[in-house]
Design a protein around this motif. Structure first.
Motif, PDB file in Angstrom:
ATOM      1  N   SER A   1     -18.214  33.890   8.408  1.00  0.00           N
ATOM      2  CA  SER A   1     -18.763  32.700   7.749  1.00  0.00           C
ATOM      3  C   SER A   1     -20.283  32.736   7.667  1.00  0.00           C
ATOM      4  O   SER A   1     -20.885  31.929   6.954  1.00  0.00           O
ATOM      5  CB  SER A   1     -18.320  31.437   8.504  1.00  0.00           C
ATOM      6  OG  SER A   1     -18.916  31.389   9.794  1.00  0.00           O
TER       7      SER A   1
ATOM      8  N   GLN B   1     -22.210  32.039  10.119  1.00  0.00           N
ATOM      9  CA  GLN B   1     -22.749  31.119  11.116  1.00  0.00           C
ATOM     10  C   GLN B   1     -23.347  31.867  12.310  1.00  0.00           C
ATOM     11  O   GLN B   1     -24.347  31.444  12.889  1.00  0.00           O
ATOM     12  CB  GLN B   1     -21.642  30.181  11.589  1.00  0.00           C
ATOM     13  CG  GLN B   1     -22.081  29.149  12.604  1.00  0.00           C
ATOM     14  CD  GLN B   1     -20.943  28.233  13.025  1.00  0.00           C
ATOM     15  OE1 GLN B   1     -19.910  28.168  12.364  1.00  0.00           O
ATOM     16  NE2 GLN B   1     -21.123  27.543  14.138  1.00  0.00           N
TER      17      GLN B   1
ATOM     18  N   PHE C   1     -14.559  34.442  13.250  1.00  0.00           N
ATOM     19  CA  PHE C   1     -14.771  33.375  12.257  1.00  0.00           C
ATOM     20  C   PHE C   1     -16.265  33.169  12.006  1.00  0.00           C
ATOM     21  O   PHE C   1     -16.712  33.066  10.850  1.00  0.00           O
ATOM     22  CB  PHE C   1     -14.129  32.086  12.761  1.00  0.00           C
ATOM     23  CG  PHE C   1     -14.531  30.859  11.995  1.00  0.00           C
ATOM     24  CD1 PHE C   1     -13.979  30.589  10.747  1.00  0.00           C
ATOM     25  CD2 PHE C   1     -15.469  29.972  12.513  1.00  0.00           C
ATOM     26  CE1 PHE C   1     -14.367  29.463  10.034  1.00  0.00           C
ATOM     27  CE2 PHE C   1     -15.863  28.847  11.810  1.00  0.00           C
ATOM     28  CZ  PHE C   1     -15.301  28.588  10.562  1.00  0.00           C
ATOM     29  N   ALA C   2     -17.055  33.107  13.076  1.00  0.00           N
ATOM     30  CA  ALA C   2     -18.482  32.839  12.939  1.00  0.00           C
ATOM     31  C   ALA C   2     -19.208  33.967  12.224  1.00  0.00           C
ATOM     32  O   ALA C   2     -20.161  33.733  11.467  1.00  0.00           O
ATOM     33  CB  ALA C   2     -19.097  32.607  14.320  1.00  0.00           C
TER      34      ALA C   2
ATOM     35  N   GLY D   1     -18.098  40.999  11.571  1.00  0.00           N
ATOM     36  CA  GLY D   1     -16.807  40.316  11.445  1.00  0.00           C
ATOM     37  C   GLY D   1     -15.645  41.245  11.720  1.00  0.00           C
ATOM     38  O   GLY D   1     -14.694  40.890  12.426  1.00  0.00           O
TER      39      GLY D   1
END
Length: 450
Positions: A129, A131, A125-126, A312
């Motif tokens: 995104s 992040q 997810f990070a 990712g």
């Protein structure tokens, strides 16, 4: 051991079965877990690269495969849980009691395995995104995450997904899940491998992984390779005994063992062609330990073009691998509860998952949230890992070799081997595998040192 009223609810009464292809996918899914993508690269880096990989292959073929076939044979003949199958194939009550270790071990592993699975979900997810790549202190970012309560949330999500799949049953849950995720995992592996081997300086990493230096081979590296062969094939966890109970009689167990072993080996091979070219390309030490995946590799992805996308994809790959193995691990205590106490599948999944989560919370918190959860210099998480990986897994493997090698009269018939192959298999199970597994146990517990 009495099976009580549970026998009417188990696979022994003619319940669900894997399809032939579904079984292969599920069995491969149990073996292609975090071990080969997270643990295999850094121990390969620590113990000599290509030379270690070569001895891992030998251990996989000569020891891992015979024990794998033994577990599948016990499961299909017994049609029970990882404990009751021993008595159903002719073993006495003592073997059922010893078989309970094959249930306790995966339950303990599940409790901390989903902690790491949660990390992979967060990092996927990070990364997507953006992040993950907003800062360059990847060590601090990892430390901040695993010591925060968000890690518990992702741990719960990982366990919830695992429980949902297992609750749906064999054909509609585990089989379908693996039929989707394993091909997806293969696609991700190929994409990431192509990206890795085309990086500048990747050739040095490929050479480190594929050109053996036999001067680096030691007795210690051989035992570590053997131990990892057991871990990567999910041996000693009761998984293959449990899965074997759902295998159709027409399925060739010899062919299935070869397929699972080949899948595990190919996965390890491609994982090496992802990790080592990437680490060498960006000047990362290949023996950086467990932090390699969650600290060093994000730094590498941040420095490459389209790194957020490839990073990712890498962590999605890790998450896929973690979840397919977690499903297999959870199925073992669930099947035992159904078999022993007559629980419905849903009840067994809920109770087992809740207990695993409750045990996993202090394991996760011991990594920094609550430093007091440390005993004898080891965090509670590390104790669970040490007890299962270094003690229980080799003990369970030793039990399998002794039972099949010396006590199970119909082993050859159950395995479906020809007379010649049965003699080879029996020799390995009697005289080679138990000695080597015992050496792994003595070495991993520090009783003998090299």
């Amino acid at each position: 051991m009495s099976l009580g009223k549970g026998t009417s609810n188990t696979q022994s009464s003619g319940g669900e079965r894997f399809s032939s292809f579904g079984f292969i996918m599920a069995a491969i899914g149990s073996s292609v877990g975090l071990g080969n993508m997270w643990k295999f690269p850094y121990i390969t880096g620590q113990y000599g690269g290509a030379a270690f990989f070569l001895i891992f292959i030998v251990c996989l073929l000569l020891i891992g495969m015979p024990v794998l076939l033994a577990e599948l044979s016990i499961g299909r003949s017994g049609r029970g849980s990882a404990s009751s199958s021993f008595t159903k194939v002719g073993g006495g009550p003592i073997w059922a009691r010893l078989g309970i270790l094959q249930v306790i071990t995966p339950f303990l592993i599940l409790s901390f395995y989903v902690v790491i699975a949660g990390w992979t979900l967060y990092y996927a997810f990070a990364a997507f995104s953006g992040q993950l790549f907003k800062q360059t202190d990847f060590s601090g970012q990892f430390g901040s995450f695993i010591t925060g309560y968000g890690a518990l949330g992702f741990q719960l999500v990982a366990l919830a997904i695992t429980g949902w799949v297992v609750a749906r049953g064999i054909s509609q849950g585990i089989e379908k899940f693996n039929k989707i995720l394993i091909p997806g995992l293969i696609i991700l592996l190929v994409i990431l491998m192509i990206r890795a081997v085309t990086l500048p300086g990747a050739a040095e990493g490929v050479a480190f992984f594929l050109q053996p230096d036999f001067s680096k081979l030691t007795a210690q590296s051989a035992l570590v390779a053997l131990g990892h062969a057991f871990f990567s094939l999910s041996l000693g966890m009761g998984i293959l005994i449990t899965y074997g109970a759902y295998v159709d009689k027409r399925q060739s167990l010899g062919a299935a063992s070869l397929a699972v072993g080949a899948g595990d080996l190919i996965y390890a091979f491609v994982a090496g062609l992802i990790i080592f070219p990437t680490t060498f390309s960006f000047g990362i030490a290949p023996d950086s330990g467990p932090s390699l995946v969650f600290i060093a590799l994000p730094a590498a992805f941040s420095a490459m073009p389209l790194g957020a996308i490839f990073g990712g994809l890498f962590f999605v790959l890790l998450a896929f691998a973690a979840l397919t193995s977690a499903v297999s691990i959870l199925e073992v205590p669930v099947t035992y509860a159904m078999d022993r106490w007559g629980w419905t599948r849903n009840k067994a999944v809920v109770i087992t998952s809740v207990l695993a989560f409750l045990l996993g919370v202090p394991a996760a918190m011991s990594l920094g949230m609550v430093p007091e959860l440390t005993f004898g210099g080891k965090a509670f998480f590390d104790w669970l890992d040490f007890i299962t990986s270094n003690i229980l897994l080799p003990v369970c493997g030793f039990i399998i070799t002794i039972f099949v090698g010396y006590f199970w009269k119909n082993a050859g018939e159950a395995a479906g081997l020809s007379a010649g192959w049965f003699k080879v298999w029996l020799f390995m199970m009697r005289y080679v595998a138990p000695i080597l597994v015992l050496l792994v146990l003595l070495h991993s517990t520090g009783i003998i040192k090299f």
